[in-house]
Write a protein that holds these residues in place. Sequence first.
Motif, short mmCIF file in Angstrom:
data_model
loop_
_atom_site.label_atom_id
_atom_site.label_comp_id
_atom_site.label_asym_id
_atom_site.label_seq_id
_atom_site.Cartn_x
_atom_site.Cartn_y
_atom_site.Cartn_z
N MET A 116 1.01 -1.35 -0.08
CA MET A 116 0.11 0.25 0.06
C MET A 116 0.93 1.34 0.22
O MET A 116 1.99 1.36 0.77
CB MET A 116 -0.82 0.11 1.24
N HIS A 117 0.42 2.07 -0.73
CA HIS A 117 1.37 3.46 -1.10
C HIS A 117 1.06 4.25 0.22
O HIS A 117 -0.07 4.13 0.64
CB HIS A 117 1.14 3.92 -2.46
N LEU A 118 1.92 5.15 0.34
CA LEU A 118 1.67 6.33 1.40
C LEU A 118 0.29 7.17 1.00
O LEU A 118 -0.20 7.65 1.89
CB LEU A 118 2.99 6.98 1.53
N GLY A 119 0.30 7.57 -0.32
CA GLY A 119 -1.03 8.30 -0.62
C GLY A 119 -2.30 7.72 -0.26
O GLY A 119 -3.24 8.18 0.11
N GLU A 120 -2.26 6.36 -0.56
CA GLU A 120 -3.48 5.46 -0.47
C GLU A 120 -3.75 5.45 1.26
O GLU A 120 -5.12 5.61 1.55
CB GLU A 120 -3.36 4.06 -1.03
#
Length: 91
Positions: free
Chosen positions: A1-5
């Motif tokens: 999971m990306h930091l933006g998500e």
Amino acid sequence: MHLGEFFAIFAISGTICWLFTPIARGLGKRIEGRAAVPPEVLGEVAELRARIAELEARESHVADLEQRLEFAERLLARGADVQVLPGPGGR
């Protein structure tokens, strides 16, 4: 999971919680409010109960009067068929 998500999910979750907070407070106040009834409401309830008791007493009295009226009507209806006893003078 990306930091933006992660931040998007966190922001959406926070917004949902923020939106439901007033609803939760309102429900809590409503639940608490059931136990605490304002005194003027209690006074009105007492007055209404007294009026109901008075009306029930009047209803009983009216039923008694109806029975008496029906009895009198039956007596008057039979009045032509009933023989009258002679009075003290023999009439």
